[in-house]
Design a protein around this motif. Structure first.
Motif, PDB file in Angstrom:
ATOM      1  N   VAL A 139      41.302  37.274  41.788  1.00 50.43           N
ATOM      2  CA  VAL A 139      40.470  38.400  42.219  1.00 50.43           C
ATOM      3  C   VAL A 139      39.006  38.026  42.039  1.00 50.43           C
ATOM      4  O   VAL A 139      38.610  37.536  40.973  1.00 50.43           O
ATOM      5  CB  VAL A 139      40.799  39.671  41.406  1.00 50.43           C
ATOM      6  CG1 VAL A 139      39.888  40.828  41.822  1.00 50.43           C
ATOM      7  CG2 VAL A 139      42.255  40.065  41.614  1.00 50.43           C
ATOM      8  N   ASN A 140      38.196  38.264  43.082  1.00 48.93           N
ATOM      9  CA  ASN A 140      36.769  37.909  42.978  1.00 48.93           C
ATOM     10  C   ASN A 140      35.970  39.019  42.304  1.00 48.93           C
ATOM     11  O   ASN A 140      36.539  40.013  41.828  1.00 48.93           O
ATOM     12  CB  ASN A 140      36.192  37.558  44.356  1.00 48.93           C
ATOM     13  CG  ASN A 140      36.184  38.739  45.327  1.00 48.93           C
ATOM     14  OD1 ASN A 140      36.390  39.887  44.932  1.00 48.93           O
ATOM     15  ND2 ASN A 140      35.930  38.458  46.589  1.00 48.93           N
ATOM     16  N   SER A 141      34.665  38.879  42.288  1.00 51.05           N
ATOM     17  CA  SER A 141      33.799  39.798  41.540  1.00 51.05           C
ATOM     18  C   SER A 141      33.797  41.218  42.087  1.00 51.05           C
ATOM     19  O   SER A 141      33.461  42.161  41.370  1.00 51.05           O
ATOM     20  CB  SER A 141      32.358  39.266  41.526  1.00 51.05           C
ATOM     21  OG  SER A 141      31.865  39.123  42.853  1.00 51.05           O
ATOM     22  N   VAL A 142      34.182  41.380  43.369  1.00 46.16           N
ATOM     23  CA  VAL A 142      34.197  42.730  43.950  1.00 46.16           C
ATOM     24  C   VAL A 142      35.613  43.274  44.056  1.00 46.16           C
ATOM     25  O   VAL A 142      35.837  44.339  44.638  1.00 46.16           O
ATOM     26  CB  VAL A 142      33.507  42.742  45.332  1.00 46.16           C
ATOM     27  CG1 VAL A 142      32.042  42.391  45.205  1.00 46.16           C
ATOM     28  CG2 VAL A 142      34.210  41.800  46.312  1.00 46.16           C
ATOM     29  N   GLY A 143      36.600  42.559  43.499  1.00 45.49           N
ATOM     30  CA  GLY A 143      37.956  43.077  43.456  1.00 45.49           C
ATOM     31  C   GLY A 143      38.869  42.634  44.579  1.00 45.49           C
ATOM     32  O   GLY A 143      40.032  43.045  44.629  1.00 45.49           O
ATOM     33  N   ASP A 144      38.389  41.788  45.502  1.00 48.24           N
ATOM     34  CA  ASP A 144      39.245  41.317  46.594  1.00 48.24           C
ATOM     35  C   ASP A 144      40.131  40.174  46.123  1.00 48.24           C
ATOM     36  O   ASP A 144      39.690  39.292  45.374  1.00 48.24           O
ATOM     37  CB  ASP A 144      38.405  40.822  47.774  1.00 48.24           C
ATOM     38  CG  ASP A 144      37.664  41.962  48.472  1.00 48.24           C
ATOM     39  OD1 ASP A 144      38.184  43.087  48.474  1.00 48.24           O
ATOM     40  OD2 ASP A 144      36.571  41.709  49.014  1.00 48.24           O
ATOM     41  N   ILE A 145      41.381  40.176  46.578  1.00 51.09           N
ATOM     42  CA  ILE A 145      42.272  39.050  46.304  1.00 51.09           C
ATOM     43  C   ILE A 145      41.816  37.878  47.176  1.00 51.09           C
ATOM     44  O   ILE A 145      41.663  38.018  48.390  1.00 51.09           O
ATOM     45  CB  ILE A 145      43.736  39.410  46.604  1.00 51.09           C
ATOM     46  CG1 ILE A 145      44.201  40.560  45.690  1.00 51.09           C
ATOM     47  CG2 ILE A 145      44.651  38.192  46.422  1.00 51.09           C
ATOM     48  CD1 ILE A 145      45.634  41.019  45.945  1.00 51.09           C
ATOM     49  N   VAL A 146      41.590  36.728  46.549  1.00 52.93           N
ATOM     50  CA  VAL A 146      41.062  35.569  47.269  1.00 52.93           C
ATOM     51  C   VAL A 146      41.871  34.321  46.929  1.00 52.93           C
ATOM     52  O   VAL A 146      42.576  34.262  45.916  1.00 52.93           O
ATOM     53  CB  VAL A 146      39.570  35.322  46.944  1.00 52.93           C
ATOM     54  CG1 VAL A 146      38.722  36.489  47.429  1.00 52.93           C
ATOM     55  CG2 VAL A 146      39.376  35.082  45.452  1.00 52.93           C
TER      56      VAL A 146
END
Length: 237
Positions: A106-113
Motif C-alpha cells: 500500500v502506498n502513502s495514499v492508501g492505493d494497492i500498488v
C-alpha cells in the motif's frame, strides 16, 4: 556474398538472438512472476531458377510461456498469486499492463500498488484504496478485497483473447492490444507468490545446443570465406 553464406549468416543472427533470450530467462529464474520466453523459427522456401529450392530460417517471433510457476506461501496479506490463467492489471505511465508478479503493498495514499509503485486495478480498471493503518485486509479467491464487513473492491484478473500477442515491456510486465476479458479459471491466493516459470534445466540444455549450432555455423562461414578468397586469388592470377 554467396547465397549459402547469406543463409548461414541469417541463421547465425537468429541463434544469437535466441542465446540472448535464454540468458535473460536464466537470469530471471528466481524473479517473482517472470514468464519464460523463446523464439519461434520460421522457414521460408523459395523456388530457384534452374536449381534446387532455397530454404531460409529466420527467428522473428517471441513466444511467452503460460506455464504455472511454483506457488510459495509467504503469509503477507498483500502477496497475491494467481492459480490458473489470467493476469493482474496495473496502471503504468505508459498505460495498463499485465503481470503475474503479485508482491503488492500500500502506498502513502492508501492505493494497492506493485513493487514498482504501479497501482493495481480492479475489474473495472479503477485503483483499490485501503484505509490508512489497516493491515487486516482479506482477499477472496475471486479477487474481492475486504476489511471486516467493508468491501473495498475486486482485483481484476483478466486474460487477453486466445492467440493474442503479449509483448514483454520489462521483466514482469506485458503489453497487448488485444481485448481483455475476466479470467474464467484464475483464482487469487492470498499470502502466496508465484515464482518464475523458467525451466532452468531445459534452458541450460538449449543453451548448449544453440552454442554448438552457432559454432558449426561459424565454421561454415569461415570455409565459405576461404573458398571465396581462393577463387578471387585464382582469378587475379
Amino acid at each position: 556474398m554467396e547465397t549459402a553464406g547469406y543463409v548461414t549468416l541469417t541463421r547465425q543472427s537468429g541463434l544469437m538472438r535466441e542465446m540472448e533470450i535464454i540468458a535473460h530467462n536464466m537470469a530471471n529464474a528466481a524473479t517473482t512472476g517472470f514468464r519464460q520466453q523463446g523464439l519461434v523459427f520460421s522457414e521460408y522456401v523459395k523456388a530457384v531458377h534452374d536449381g534446387d529450392s532455397l530454404s531460409m530460417a529466420a527467428a522473428r517471433v517471441k513466444k511467452t510461456s503460460v506455464a504455472q510457476g511454483i506457488l510459495t506461501q509467504t503469509g503477507n496479506p498483500l502477496d497475491l498469486a494467481i492459480e490458473g490463467s489470467g493476469y493482474f492489471q496495473v496502471e503504468t505511465p505508459n498505460g495498463i499492463r499485465l503481470t503475474r508478479a503479485g508482491a503488492f503493498n500500500v502506498n502513502s495514499v492508501g492505493d494497492i500498488v506493485s513493487s514498482d509503485g504501479n497501482r493495481v486495478l480492479d475489474i473495472g480498471g479503477a485503483p483499490i484504496n485501503v484505509p490508512p493503518g489497516e493491515a487486516d485486509v482479506k482477499v477472496a479467491a475471486d479477487g474481492t478485497v475486504s476489511l471486516g464487513d467493508q468491501l473495498l473492491g475486486q482485483i481484476g484478473i483478466v486474460e487477453p483473447e486466445q492467440g493474442a500477442d503479449l509483448k514483454r515491456e520489462s521483466g514482469v510486465l506485458f503489453q497487448t492490444d488485444a481485448a481483455l476479458a475476466p479470467s474464467e479459471t484464475g483464482l487469487v491466493l492470498q499470502g502466496h507468490l508465484e515464482g518464475s516459470n523458467v525451466d532452468a534445466i531445459s534452458q541450460l540444455t538449449r543453451m548448449i545446443e544453440v552454442q554448438r549450432a552457432y559454432e558449426m555455423g561459424q565454421k561454415l562461414l569461415d570455409m565459405d570465406h576461404e573458398r571465396s578468397q581462393t577463387a578471387l586469388q585464382t582469378l587475379i592470377k
